[in-house]
Design an enzyme around this catalytic site. Structure first.
Site, PDB file in Angstrom:
ATOM      1  N   GLY A  13       0.834  -1.211   0.000  1.00 10.74           N
ATOM      2  CA  GLY A  13       0.000   0.000   0.000  1.00 10.74           C
ATOM      3  C   GLY A  13       0.860   1.249   0.000  1.00 10.74           C
ATOM      4  N   ARG A  23      13.270  10.048  -3.232  1.00 12.45           N
ATOM      5  CA  ARG A  23      14.155  11.199  -3.504  1.00 12.45           C
ATOM      6  C   ARG A  23      15.449  11.098  -2.702  1.00 12.45           C
ATOM      7  NH1 ARG A  23      14.561  15.767  -0.395  1.00 12.45           N
ATOM      8  NH2 ARG A  23      15.220  17.722  -1.377  1.00 12.45           N
ATOM      9  N   VAL A  25      16.833   8.365  -1.409  1.00 13.48           N
ATOM     10  CA  VAL A  25      17.652   7.242  -1.900  1.00 13.48           C
ATOM     11  C   VAL A  25      18.394   7.674  -3.170  1.00 13.48           C
ATOM     12  CG1 VAL A  25      17.535   4.954  -2.990  1.00 13.48           C
ATOM     13  CG2 VAL A  25      16.225   5.405  -0.901  1.00 13.48           C
ATOM     14  N   ARG A  74      -0.161  -4.665  -5.626  1.00 12.44           N
ATOM     15  CA  ARG A  74      -0.158  -5.890  -4.818  1.00 12.44           C
ATOM     16  C   ARG A  74       0.117  -7.017  -5.812  1.00 12.44           C
ATOM     17  NH1 ARG A  74      -1.000  -3.976   0.390  1.00 12.44           N
ATOM     18  NH2 ARG A  74      -2.658  -2.445   0.468  1.00 12.44           N
ATOM     19  N   ASP A 105       5.563  -4.840   6.006  1.00 15.02           N
ATOM     20  CA  ASP A 105       6.070  -6.178   6.343  1.00 15.02           C
ATOM     21  C   ASP A 105       5.920  -7.181   5.200  1.00 15.02           C
ATOM     22  OD1 ASP A 105       3.313  -5.998   6.759  1.00 15.02           O
ATOM     23  OD2 ASP A 105       3.315  -7.570   8.279  1.00 15.02           O
ATOM     24  N   THR A 128       4.519   2.604   5.807  1.00 14.51           N
ATOM     25  CA  THR A 128       3.135   2.135   5.774  1.00 14.51           C
ATOM     26  C   THR A 128       2.316   2.946   6.771  1.00 14.51           C
ATOM     27  OG1 THR A 128       1.662   0.321   6.460  1.00 14.51           O
ATOM     28  CG2 THR A 128       3.907   0.212   7.265  1.00 14.51           C
ATOM     29  N   ASP A 130       0.032   1.818   8.426  1.00 12.22           N
ATOM     30  CA  ASP A 130      -0.406   0.903   9.495  1.00 12.22           C
ATOM     31  C   ASP A 130       0.550   0.860  10.687  1.00 12.22           C
ATOM     32  OD1 ASP A 130      -2.547   0.165   7.904  1.00 12.22           O
ATOM     33  OD2 ASP A 130      -1.483  -1.520   7.012  1.00 12.22           O
ATOM     34  N   ASP A 132       2.694  -1.284  11.407  1.00  8.78           N
ATOM     35  CA  ASP A 132       2.673  -2.634  11.977  1.00  8.78           C
ATOM     36  C   ASP A 132       3.954  -3.417  11.671  1.00  8.78           C
ATOM     37  OD1 ASP A 132       2.200  -2.767   9.265  1.00  8.78           O
ATOM     38  OD2 ASP A 132       0.567  -4.199   9.388  1.00  8.78           O
ATOM     39  N   GLY A 173      -6.625  -0.384   8.757  1.00  7.82           N
ATOM     40  CA  GLY A 173      -5.886  -1.282   9.637  1.00  7.82           C
ATOM     41  C   GLY A 173      -6.406  -2.689   9.387  1.00  7.82           C
ATOM     42  N   ARG A 174      -5.930  -3.296   8.286  1.00  8.72           N
ATOM     43  CA  ARG A 174      -6.451  -4.597   7.865  1.00  8.72           C
ATOM     44  C   ARG A 174      -6.224  -5.688   8.916  1.00  8.72           C
ATOM     45  NH1 ARG A 174      -3.530  -6.426   2.912  1.00  8.72           N
ATOM     46  NH2 ARG A 174      -2.076  -4.804   3.519  1.00  8.72           N
ATOM     47  N   GLU A 225     -10.573  -1.091  11.040  1.00  4.95           N
ATOM     48  CA  GLU A 225     -11.454  -1.865  10.153  1.00  4.95           C
ATOM     49  C   GLU A 225     -11.469  -3.350  10.528  1.00  4.95           C
ATOM     50  OE1 GLU A 225      -8.268  -1.454   6.534  1.00  4.95           O
ATOM     51  OE2 GLU A 225     -10.114  -2.495   6.034  1.00  4.95           O
ATOM     52  N   HIS A 252      -9.788   5.069   2.302  1.00  3.63           N
ATOM     53  CA  HIS A 252      -8.600   5.444   1.530  1.00  3.63           C
ATOM     54  C   HIS A 252      -8.229   6.912   1.633  1.00  3.63           C
ATOM     55  CE1 HIS A 252      -9.284   1.490  -0.169  1.00  3.63           C
ATOM     56  NE2 HIS A 252      -8.034   1.536  -0.563  1.00  3.63           N
TER      57      HIS A 252
HETATM   58  P1  ATP Z   1       0.898  -2.266   3.693  1.00  5.22           P
HETATM   59  O1  ATP Z   1       0.585  -3.118   4.889  1.00  5.22           O
HETATM   60  O2  ATP Z   1       1.127  -0.842   4.011  1.00  5.22           O
HETATM   61  O3  ATP Z   1      -0.056  -2.444   2.550  1.00  5.22           O
HETATM   62  P2  ATP Z   1       2.794  -4.263   2.957  1.00  5.22           P
HETATM   63  O4  ATP Z   1       4.133  -4.250   2.335  1.00  5.22           O
HETATM   64  O5  ATP Z   1       2.676  -5.044   4.240  1.00  5.22           O
HETATM   65  O6  ATP Z   1       2.331  -2.768   3.141  1.00  5.22           O
HETATM   66  P3  ATP Z   1       1.316  -6.275   1.488  1.00  5.22           P
HETATM   67  O7  ATP Z   1       0.253  -6.166   0.466  1.00  5.22           O
HETATM   68  O8  ATP Z   1       1.108  -7.165   2.660  1.00  5.22           O
HETATM   69  O9  ATP Z   1       1.686  -4.783   1.928  1.00  5.22           O
HETATM   70  O10 ATP Z   1       2.646  -6.769   0.758  1.00  5.22           O
HETATM   71  C1  ATP Z   1       3.164  -6.006  -0.297  1.00  5.22           C
HETATM   72  C2  ATP Z   1       3.652  -6.879  -1.374  1.00  5.22           C
HETATM   73  O11 ATP Z   1       4.718  -7.707  -0.881  1.00  5.22           O
HETATM   74  C3  ATP Z   1       2.606  -7.865  -1.913  1.00  5.22           C
HETATM   75  O12 ATP Z   1       1.768  -7.278  -2.867  1.00  5.22           O
HETATM   76  C4  ATP Z   1       3.501  -8.926  -2.507  1.00  5.22           C
HETATM   77  O13 ATP Z   1       3.969  -8.465  -3.762  1.00  5.22           O
HETATM   78  C5  ATP Z   1       4.671  -8.964  -1.520  1.00  5.22           C
HETATM   79  N1  ATP Z   1       4.448 -10.036  -0.539  1.00  5.22           N
HETATM   80  C6  ATP Z   1       3.525 -10.071   0.434  1.00  5.22           C
HETATM   81  N2  ATP Z   1       3.542 -11.234   1.105  1.00  5.22           N
HETATM   82  C7  ATP Z   1       4.510 -11.961   0.534  1.00  5.22           C
HETATM   83  C8  ATP Z   1       5.004 -13.289   0.746  1.00  5.22           C
HETATM   84  N3  ATP Z   1       4.481 -14.086   1.663  1.00  5.22           N
HETATM   85  N4  ATP Z   1       6.019 -13.711  -0.041  1.00  5.22           N
HETATM   86  C9  ATP Z   1       6.540 -12.913  -1.001  1.00  5.22           C
HETATM   87  N5  ATP Z   1       6.081 -11.681  -1.267  1.00  5.22           N
HETATM   88  C10 ATP Z   1       5.095 -11.209  -0.529  1.00  5.22           C
END
Ligand code: ATP
Length: 322
Positions: A13, A23, A25, A74, A105, A128, A130, A132, A173-174, A225, A252
Site C-alpha cells: 500500500g 528522492r 535514496v 499488490r 512487512d 506504511t 499501518d 505494523d 488497519g487490515r 477496520e 482510503h
Molecule cells: P501495507 O501493509 O502498508 O499495505 P505491505 O508491504 O505489508 O504494506 P502487502 O500487500 O502485505 O503490503 O505486501 C506487499 C507486497 O509484498 C505484496 O503485494 C507482494 O507483492 C509482496 N508479498 C507479500 N507477502 C509476501 C510473501 N508471503 N512472499 C513474497 N512476497 C510477498
C-alpha cells in the site's frame, strides 16, 4: 563487492512520504557516485523487468506529494518460486548490486525471499500508514495518516456535539490497531476498538449512558477496520442506547495527501541511511527508529515477529476520555 548500481522499489500500500524516501535514496546514491534504477509498479514491475534510470531531476518536486511516483501494486506472483526467480533475473539483467525496498512487512517478506535467491544485498525502508512493522517505533506515513484522520474527526466532533450523536469512525488497519489507537488517543475518543483487545458492546453502551448522565453531549468511537463490522456495531449501539448513532468510514482518504514534517524527515533519514548501509556492505537489513535513534534492524524480524500495541497508551486513553 564494489557497488556501482542500485535499484529502488515501492511495494504494498502507498504511504505519504514514500516519494520523499525515493528522492532521498536517489540523491544520496548519486552523491556517492552510484547509478540508480527505479522499479515501476512494485514487484509486478520487477517481475516484468520494468526499470528506468533515475537522475537528480527525476525526483524534483515530489518531497511534498503523497503516493509514489514509481507507483505500486499488490503482486501475487512474487509469492511463488517462479515469481522470485523472474524478479532475481531482472536484478541480474540490470546488473543491480544493491536493492532498496520501501514498503511494509509484506514487502519485506518478499524482499527477504528474493535475497535468498538473488544474493543482491537488500535494505528495507519501512513505509506504511499501518505502523505494523516490528523493529521500528514508527514508519514513514503513519504520522501523516494520524493527522489526516484527526483533521476530519475534529470536524465530526463538532457536529456530533451539536446533535448529541454517537459517531463510529472507522479507520484503516487490515490486521492491526496501531492507527486506530493513535488516532483515538489524540482525538480523545470515548472508545477505541482494535482487533488486539476484546470489547464488550453491552459495557460500552452502559458507559455511554452513564456519560450522558454526567453531562457528555457526544461520543466518538474510533475503530480499526479489523476490529469488527462497523455498521453492525453502529446498529447495535443504536438499539441498546436509543441514541442517534452515525457511521463514517474514512478508508482510503487516509492514504493520500502531503506528508507531515515527521513523515518527510523520517523519509529523508531512512532513505539516506539505506544507501549508506549498502555502501558499508550490509547484506539484509531494515532501517528503524527507536526512541530518537535511527538504527539498523533485522529485516526478517520485521515480518516474522509481532509488534506489540502500547497497552499503557490504551489504558490512559480510557482514563482520559471519561
Ligand atoms: P501495507 O501493509 O502498508 O499495505 P505491505 O508491504 O505489508 O504494506 P502487502 O500487500 O502485505 O503490503 O505486501 C506487499 C507486497 O509484498 C505484496 O503485494 C507482494 O507483492 C509482496 N508479498 C507479500 N507477502 C509476501 C510473501 N508471503 N512472499 C513474497 N512476497 C510477498
Amino acid at each position: 563487492m564494489n557497488m556501482k548500481r542500485i535499484a529502488v522499489i515501492t511495494a504494498g500500500g502507498d504511504a505519504p512520504g514514500m516519494n520523499a524516501a525515493i528522492r532521498s535514496v536517489v540523491r544520496t546514491a548519486l552523491f556517492n557516485g552510484l547509478e540508480v534504477m527505479g522499479v515501476e509498479r512494485g514487484y509486478t514491475g520487477l517481475i516484468e523487468g520494468k526499470m528506468r534510470s533515475l537522475d537528480i531531476r527525476s525526483v524534483s518536486g515530489i518531497i511534498n506529494r503523497g503516493g509514489t511516483m514509481l507507483r505500486t501494486a499488490r503482486c501475487e506472483e512474487i509469492k511463488t518460486n517462479q515469481g522470485i526467480q523472474k524478479a532475481a533475473r531482472t536484478l541480474r539483467t540490470h546488473k543491480i548490486d544493491g536493492f532498496v525496498v520501501i514498503g511494509g512487512d509484506g514487502s519485506f517478506r518478499g524482499a527477504s525471499e528474493l535475497y535468498e535467491v538473488s544474493h543482491v544485498p537488500v535494505i528495507g525502508v519501512p513505509a506504511t500508514i499501518d505502523n505494523d512493522v516490528f523493529g521500528t517505533d514508527t514508519t514513514i506515513g503513519f504520522d501523516t495518516a494520524v493527522n489526516t484522520a484527526l483533521f476530519t474527526i475534529d470536524r465530526i466532533r463538532d457536529t456530533a456535539t451539536s446533535h448529541e450523536r454517537v459517531f463510529i469512525v472507522e479507520v484503516m488497519g487490515r490486521k492491526r490497531g496501531f492507527l486506530a489507537l493513535a488516532v483515538g488517543f489524540a482525538e480523545g475518543a470515548e472508545f477505541i476498538l482494535v482487533p488486539e483487545i476484546k470489547f464488550n458492546l453491552a459495557s460500552i453502551c452502559r458507559k455511554i449512558k452513564l456519560g450522558r448522565k454526567n453531562g457528555k453531549t457526544s461520543e466518538i468511537v474510533v475503530m480499526a477496520e479489523s476490529a469488527g463490522d462497523s455498521s453492525l456495531i453502529a446498529e447495535q449501539i443504536r438499539k441498546r442506547t436509543e441514541y442517534d448513532v452515525r457511521l463514517t468510514v474514512l478508508g482510503h482518504a487516509l492514504r493520500g495527501g502531503p506528508p507531515t514534517a515527521q513523515s518527510r524527515i523520517l523519509a529523508n533519514q531512512f532513505g539516506a541511511l539505506a544507501v549508506h548501509f549498502l555502501l558499508e556492505g550490509a547484506e539484509k537489513s531494515m532501517i528503524g527508529i527507536r526512541g530518537q535513534e535511527i538504527v539498523r534492524a533485522d529485516l526478517d524480524d520485521s515480518w516474522t515477529r509481532k509488534k506489540d500495541l502500547d497497552m499503557q497508551i490504551y489504558r490512559l486513553a480510557e482514563i482520559l476520555s471519561f
